[in-house]
Scaffold this motif. Sequence first.
Motif, mmCIF file in Angstrom:
data_model
loop_
_atom_site.group_PDB
_atom_site.id
_atom_site.type_symbol
_atom_site.label_atom_id
_atom_site.label_comp_id
_atom_site.label_asym_id
_atom_site.label_seq_id
_atom_site.Cartn_x
_atom_site.Cartn_y
_atom_site.Cartn_z
ATOM 1 N N LYS A 7 7.305 -10.419 -12.151
ATOM 2 C CA LYS A 7 7.661 -9.062 -11.772
ATOM 3 C C LYS A 7 6.859 -8.580 -10.558
ATOM 4 C CE LYS A 7 8.993 -7.569 -16.437
ATOM 5 N NZ LYS A 7 8.736 -6.578 -17.526
ATOM 6 N N PRO A 8 7.558 -7.964 -9.582
ATOM 7 C CA PRO A 8 6.847 -7.424 -8.417
ATOM 8 C C PRO A 8 6.152 -6.113 -8.768
ATOM 9 C CG PRO A 8 9.177 -6.935 -8.242
ATOM 10 C CD PRO A 8 9.010 -7.811 -9.459
ATOM 11 N N ARG A 9 5.090 -5.838 -8.056
ATOM 12 C CA ARG A 9 4.352 -4.596 -8.242
ATOM 13 C C ARG A 9 4.706 -3.671 -7.073
ATOM 14 N NH1 ARG A 9 -2.208 -4.361 -9.041
ATOM 15 N NH2 ARG A 9 -2.409 -2.150 -9.476
ATOM 16 N N LYS A 10 5.826 -2.981 -7.206
ATOM 17 C CA LYS A 10 6.357 -2.191 -6.099
ATOM 18 C C LYS A 10 5.636 -0.856 -5.948
ATOM 19 C CE LYS A 10 10.936 -4.200 -5.701
ATOM 20 N NZ LYS A 10 12.390 -3.935 -5.553
ATOM 21 N N THR A 11 5.533 -0.421 -4.696
ATOM 22 C CA THR A 11 4.906 0.854 -4.353
ATOM 23 C C THR A 11 5.796 1.581 -3.351
ATOM 24 O OG1 THR A 11 3.671 -0.174 -2.550
ATOM 25 C CG2 THR A 11 2.572 -0.043 -4.696
ATOM 26 N N LYS A 12 5.574 2.870 -3.210
ATOM 27 C CA LYS A 12 6.318 3.651 -2.225
ATOM 28 C C LYS A 12 5.725 3.440 -0.839
ATOM 29 C CE LYS A 12 7.833 7.373 -5.333
ATOM 30 N NZ LYS A 12 7.776 8.834 -5.601
ATOM 31 N N SER A 13 6.597 3.516 0.158
ATOM 32 C CA SER A 13 6.139 3.333 1.529
ATOM 33 C C SER A 13 5.242 4.483 1.960
ATOM 34 C CB SER A 13 7.350 3.249 2.463
ATOM 35 O OG SER A 13 6.942 3.118 3.795
ATOM 36 N N SER A 14 4.235 4.162 2.781
ATOM 37 C CA SER A 14 3.341 5.176 3.323
ATOM 38 C C SER A 14 2.956 4.776 4.743
ATOM 39 C CB SER A 14 2.085 5.301 2.450
ATOM 40 O OG SER A 14 1.123 4.319 2.812
ATOM 41 N N CYS A 19 0.840 -1.182 0.000
ATOM 42 C CA CYS A 19 0.000 0.000 0.000
ATOM 43 C C CYS A 19 0.872 1.225 0.000
ATOM 44 C CB CYS A 19 -0.916 -0.002 1.223
ATOM 45 S SG CYS A 19 -2.160 1.291 1.174
ATOM 46 N N GLY A 20 0.880 1.995 -1.084
ATOM 47 C CA GLY A 20 1.724 3.164 -1.157
ATOM 48 C C GLY A 20 1.172 4.188 -2.098
ATOM 49 N N SER A 21 1.850 5.322 -2.213
ATOM 50 C CA SER A 21 1.328 6.435 -3.007
ATOM 51 C C SER A 21 1.332 6.160 -4.492
ATOM 52 C CB SER A 21 2.160 7.692 -2.710
ATOM 53 O OG SER A 21 3.521 7.466 -3.011
ATOM 54 N N ASP A 22 2.090 5.157 -4.946
ATOM 55 C CA ASP A 22 2.126 4.834 -6.366
ATOM 56 C C ASP A 22 1.078 3.803 -6.752
ATOM 57 O OD1 ASP A 22 5.688 5.069 -7.101
ATOM 58 O OD2 ASP A 22 4.131 6.572 -6.904
ATOM 59 N N SER A 23 0.371 3.250 -5.811
ATOM 60 C CA SER A 23 -0.557 2.167 -6.119
ATOM 61 C C SER A 23 -1.821 2.690 -6.776
ATOM 62 C CB SER A 23 -0.907 1.408 -4.832
ATOM 63 O OG SER A 23 -1.487 2.277 -3.900
ATOM 64 N N ASP A 24 -2.493 1.795 -7.481
ATOM 65 C CA ASP A 24 -3.749 2.138 -8.122
ATOM 66 C C ASP A 24 -4.813 2.341 -7.066
ATOM 67 O OD1 ASP A 24 -3.147 -0.220 -10.787
ATOM 68 O OD2 ASP A 24 -2.541 1.877 -10.562
ATOM 69 N N PRO A 25 -5.933 3.033 -7.391
ATOM 70 C CA PRO A 25 -7.007 3.233 -6.412
ATOM 71 C C PRO A 25 -7.501 1.935 -5.799
ATOM 72 C CG PRO A 25 -7.354 4.661 -8.301
ATOM 73 C CD PRO A 25 -6.193 3.751 -8.647
ATOM 74 N N ASP A 26 -7.556 0.865 -6.586
ATOM 75 C CA ASP A 26 -8.049 -0.406 -6.072
ATOM 76 C C ASP A 26 -7.095 -1.030 -5.074
ATOM 77 O OD1 ASP A 26 -9.620 -1.480 -9.160
ATOM 78 O OD2 ASP A 26 -10.307 -0.177 -7.536
ATOM 79 N N ASP A 27 -5.830 -0.555 -5.051
ATOM 80 C CA ASP A 27 -4.847 -1.109 -4.147
ATOM 81 C C ASP A 27 -4.903 -0.458 -2.776
ATOM 82 O OD1 ASP A 27 -3.959 -2.689 -6.157
ATOM 83 O OD2 ASP A 27 -2.308 -1.384 -6.726
ATOM 84 N N LYS A 28 -5.608 0.685 -2.649
ATOM 85 C CA LYS A 28 -5.660 1.393 -1.374
ATOM 86 C C LYS A 28 -6.447 0.597 -0.351
ATOM 87 C CE LYS A 28 -3.611 5.188 -2.863
ATOM 88 N NZ LYS A 28 -2.317 5.626 -2.361
ATOM 89 N N ILE A 29 -6.057 0.727 0.895
ATOM 90 C CA ILE A 29 -6.796 0.052 1.948
ATOM 91 C C ILE A 29 -8.168 0.684 2.072
ATOM 92 C CG2 ILE A 29 -5.810 1.531 3.755
ATOM 93 C CD1 ILE A 29 -5.940 -0.871 5.598
ATOM 94 N N LYS A 30 -9.196 -0.120 2.098
ATOM 95 C CA LYS A 30 -10.557 0.389 2.149
ATOM 96 C C LYS A 30 -10.992 0.575 3.599
ATOM 97 C CE LYS A 30 -11.791 -1.841 -2.191
ATOM 98 N NZ LYS A 30 -12.673 -2.813 -2.851
ATOM 99 N N GLY A 31 -11.594 1.738 3.898
ATOM 100 C CA GLY A 31 -12.139 1.976 5.214
ATOM 101 C C GLY A 31 -11.168 2.556 6.201
#
Length: 214
Positions: A173-180, A23-35
Amino acid sequence: MNRRTLPVATALAATAALLLTGCGSDSDPDDKIKGAEQGESADAPNPKATPTAPAKVADFGLPKDIKVEIESNETGDKAKDQILKEQAEGFMARQRLYVDLDPNSRYLTRYYAGEARAFYSAEIKKAKSEGRTITGTYRYYDRKVTKNTDDLAIVTYCEDRSKAYAKDIKSGKPRKTKSSPEDFIFNTATLGKTEHNTWLVQSFRGEAGTGACR
């Protein structure tokens, strides 16, 4: 910072989403934690020091690209330490589930029951259909048994997924995101004791980005 406690169903969904995607700032909207509320600062969090006393856990045969770091947190109390030991094995089993992608896995039936087992069975099927697995480092620390009776235990713990990612099975391939801040989650798990004197996770909930685990 606003804080929201996730209801069980949402918390389970959020946990799986983070497990598979990070879960990071580069992830797609669907990757965000819900709630869960977004933290006030977008800067990388300052996690607690790497644990110096890792838990002694059996080899679960995980691939080399998956690392699990579990703080021991032994108490000296035999009953509590048994709960923490089996909970640590449950963490390892969960990673193995997302490697095997088998909804009937013995790791699922050995370490999870009830709501948690049903949830992971469904999520494993979903991950398999989407062609995704996991990679990276999963860290668990500040584990505490806050309640225990003969057949029920409550365990709280912190979870760091800042270096954990989803991985495409076909390409590798990993789907890397920035730390948040939302990569750091405060969890509460309920475990039940079986007739064979083993402990299984029955349900869990989590709070992401609260600052409690940074």
